[in-house]
Scaffold this motif. Structure first.
Motif, PDB file in Angstrom:
ATOM      1  N   SER A 140       4.966  14.615   9.501  1.00 15.52           N
ATOM      2  CA  SER A 140       5.564  15.462  10.534  1.00 15.52           C
ATOM      3  C   SER A 140       6.292  16.673   9.943  1.00 15.52           C
ATOM      4  N   VAL A 141       6.610  16.637   8.642  1.00  8.87           N
ATOM      5  CA  VAL A 141       7.208  17.834   8.026  1.00  8.87           C
ATOM      6  C   VAL A 141       6.227  18.531   7.063  1.00  8.87           C
ATOM      7  N   GLY A 142       4.967  18.104   7.084  1.00 10.67           N
ATOM      8  CA  GLY A 142       3.958  18.813   6.290  1.00 10.67           C
ATOM      9  C   GLY A 142       3.649  18.188   4.936  1.00 10.67           C
ATOM     10  N   VAL A 143       4.240  17.032   4.661  1.00 10.85           N
ATOM     11  CA  VAL A 143       3.883  16.332   3.412  1.00 10.85           C
ATOM     12  C   VAL A 143       2.631  15.502   3.724  1.00 10.85           C
ATOM     13  N   LYS A 144       1.483  16.130   3.468  1.00  9.56           N
ATOM     14  CA  LYS A 144       0.204  15.590   3.949  1.00  9.56           C
ATOM     15  C   LYS A 144      -0.375  14.527   3.034  1.00  9.56           C
ATOM     16  N   LYS A 145      -0.034  14.613   1.754  1.00  9.76           N
ATOM     17  CA  LYS A 145      -0.632  13.689   0.784  1.00  9.76           C
ATOM     18  C   LYS A 145       0.478  13.035  -0.029  1.00  9.76           C
ATOM     19  N   ILE A 146       0.274  11.760  -0.299  1.00  8.52           N
ATOM     20  CA  ILE A 146       1.254  11.006  -1.085  1.00  8.52           C
ATOM     21  C   ILE A 146       0.494  10.163  -2.109  1.00  8.52           C
ATOM     22  N   ILE A 147       0.994  10.175  -3.338  1.00  6.52           N
ATOM     23  CA  ILE A 147       0.457   9.252  -4.346  1.00  6.52           C
ATOM     24  C   ILE A 147       1.494   8.152  -4.543  1.00  6.52           C
ATOM     25  N   THR A 148       1.098   6.920  -4.219  1.00 15.18           N
ATOM     26  CA  THR A 148       2.013   5.789  -4.374  1.00 15.18           C
ATOM     27  C   THR A 148       1.695   5.093  -5.694  1.00 15.18           C
ATOM     28  N   ILE A 149       2.759   4.676  -6.379  1.00 16.73           N
ATOM     29  CA  ILE A 149       2.655   4.361  -7.803  1.00 16.73           C
ATOM     30  C   ILE A 149       2.720   2.859  -8.089  1.00 16.73           C
ATOM     31  N   GLY A 150       1.799   2.391  -8.890  1.00 15.09           N
ATOM     32  CA  GLY A 150       1.854   1.015  -9.369  1.00 15.09           C
ATOM     33  C   GLY A 150       2.786   0.910 -10.565  1.00 15.09           C
ATOM     34  N   THR A 151       3.496  -0.214 -10.672  1.00 15.15           N
ATOM     35  CA  THR A 151       4.427  -0.366 -11.789  1.00 15.15           C
ATOM     36  C   THR A 151       4.249  -1.670 -12.563  1.00 15.15           C
ATOM     37  N   ASP A 152       3.652  -2.661 -11.939  1.00 16.82           N
ATOM     38  CA  ASP A 152       3.476  -3.938 -12.640  1.00 16.82           C
ATOM     39  C   ASP A 152       2.339  -4.700 -11.967  1.00 16.82           C
ATOM     40  N   PRO A 153       1.823  -5.750 -12.664  1.00 14.58           N
ATOM     41  CA  PRO A 153       0.665  -6.462 -12.098  1.00 14.58           C
ATOM     42  C   PRO A 153       0.949  -6.980 -10.692  1.00 14.58           C
ATOM     43  N   GLY A 154       2.207  -7.274 -10.381  1.00 16.13           N
ATOM     44  CA  GLY A 154       2.558  -7.819  -9.068  1.00 16.13           C
ATOM     45  C   GLY A 154       2.395  -6.822  -7.938  1.00 16.13           C
ATOM     46  N   ASP A 155       2.614  -5.535  -8.199  1.00 18.30           N
ATOM     47  CA  ASP A 155       2.495  -4.586  -7.082  1.00 18.30           C
ATOM     48  C   ASP A 155       1.119  -3.905  -7.000  1.00 18.30           C
ATOM     49  N   HIS A 156       0.242  -4.181  -7.963  1.00 15.24           N
ATOM     50  CA  HIS A 156      -1.066  -3.525  -7.909  1.00 15.24           C
ATOM     51  C   HIS A 156      -1.853  -3.834  -6.631  1.00 15.24           C
ATOM     52  N   PRO A 157      -1.915  -5.124  -6.209  1.00 12.34           N
ATOM     53  CA  PRO A 157      -2.637  -5.374  -4.949  1.00 12.34           C
ATOM     54  C   PRO A 157      -1.989  -4.654  -3.754  1.00 12.34           C
ATOM     55  N   LEU A 158      -0.660  -4.555  -3.766  1.00 12.32           N
ATOM     56  CA  LEU A 158       0.054  -3.883  -2.667  1.00 12.32           C
ATOM     57  C   LEU A 158      -0.289  -2.403  -2.600  1.00 12.32           C
ATOM     58  N   VAL A 159      -0.184  -1.710  -3.745  1.00 18.53           N
ATOM     59  CA  VAL A 159      -0.437  -0.266  -3.716  1.00 18.53           C
ATOM     60  C   VAL A 159      -1.912   0.023  -3.409  1.00 18.53           C
ATOM     61  N   LEU A 160      -2.796  -0.847  -3.888  1.00 16.65           N
ATOM     62  CA  LEU A 160      -4.213  -0.677  -3.547  1.00 16.65           C
ATOM     63  C   LEU A 160      -4.430  -0.818  -2.042  1.00 16.65           C
ATOM     64  N   ASP A 161      -3.801  -1.830  -1.447  1.00 15.98           N
ATOM     65  CA  ASP A 161      -3.931  -2.043   0.005  1.00 15.98           C
ATOM     66  C   ASP A 161      -3.436  -0.842   0.790  1.00 15.98           C
ATOM     67  N   ILE A 162      -2.261  -0.321   0.384  1.00 12.56           N
ATOM     68  CA  ILE A 162      -1.669   0.820   1.096  1.00 12.56           C
ATOM     69  C   ILE A 162      -2.602   2.035   0.997  1.00 12.56           C
ATOM     70  N   ALA A 163      -3.082   2.302  -0.212  1.00 11.40           N
ATOM     71  CA  ALA A 163      -3.944   3.475  -0.395  1.00 11.40           C
ATOM     72  C   ALA A 163      -5.266   3.326   0.356  1.00 11.40           C
TER      73      ALA A 163
END
Ligand code: ZN
Ligand code: ZN
Length: 257
Positions: free
Chosen positions: A26-49
């Motif tokens: 809504s303020v024009g931030v059209k693209k976001i790169i969400t960052i993986g940090t450890d093996p535990g969050d990799h499935p989460l960030v993949l799902d979000i992307a």
């Protein structure tokens, strides 16, 4: 104007992923790169992307804090997903001797191993470095010409900025540049070539002034961008166009139409 936040942790936001993306859009931030940090969050960030593609992309990597849990299997997982359309970089990887949450040798091993993956797969990297400037540059030099990337949330010395530019890396500026005690960082940012910079939030951390003290969110990248434009004597439109161009050059998988 359309912006990209090249470094956020959408899975860590209290407001929730959906709300954060909506507010950003809504303020024009059209693209976001969400960052993986450890093996535990990799499935989460993949799902979000996957769910929010092509507005959201992700990186996969093991943060220096988690260097001690880096294994060959984790490396294989990153390598296996490197060709996924929403995986745009390896990261965040690097060295952090401020917190030293993992032994230095483990950090260096994980850093080198993941730079090898970047070299092999052709993905750029997002680097996290704190109180480890000499070792970071020494290791990046081993990969000079083979790996590109950005130093994320840059808070280092002018020396680090110059060396990083010299090994072909770009500099990503976070809300820290707006903080009162960041005079030397501001001096460094002033001298950076405009075609080598990015803006990011590192949300939920490090909200820029005037949002400092609140939880950061990708929408706030505009505050940092405005500050950087002023600092460099550029119009906000020029900075917007330039950072978009820089991001598309650095992260060619990002689709922007
Ligand atoms: Zn970081
Ligand atoms: Zn981060």
């Amino acid at each position: 104007m359309e912006w990209i936040d090249i470094h956020a942790h959408l899975n860590m936001l209290e407001e929730g992923v959906e709300a954060a993306i909506h507010n950003a859009q809504s303020v024009g931030v059209k693209k976001i790169i969400t960052i993986g940090t450890d093996p535990g969050d990799h499935p989460l960030v993949l799902d979000i992307a996957r769910k929010y593609y092509p507005d959201v992309y992700c990186t996969l990597g093991v943060h220096p804090h988690d260097g001690k849990v880096y294994t060959e299997d984790v490396g294989k997982f990153i390598e296996m997903h490197a060709t996924d359309r929403e995986v745009v970089a390896v990261g965040e990887i690097g060295l952090d001797y401020y917190y030293n949450q993992s032994p230095v040798e483990d950090q260096k091993h994980a850093f080198r191993a993941q730079l090898e993956i970047a070299k092999l797969t052709g993905l750029p990297v997002e680097i996290h470095t704190r109180d480890a400037e000499a070792d970071t540059i020494e290791i990046l030099k081993e990969f000079k010409g083979d790996v590109r990337g950005v130093i994320h949330c840059f808070t280092g010395t002018e020396w680090l900025a110059k060396e990083a530019l010299d090994v072909g890396f770009n500099i990503s500026i976070s809300g820290v540049v707006t903080f009162k005690n960041a005079d030397s960082l501001r001096d460094t940012v002033k001298m950076l070539p405009v075609d080598r910079i990015h803006v990011e939030t590192d949300a939920p951390f490090l909200a820029p002034i005037p949002m400092r003290g609140k939880k950061n969110t990708p929408a706030y990248v505009l505050h940092t961008a405005e500050f950087v434009a002023n600092l460099k004597g550029l119009s906000i439109e020029t900075l917007c166009e330039q950072t978009k161009k820089n991001a598309l050059d650095m992260f060619p998988k990002v689709q922007w139409n």
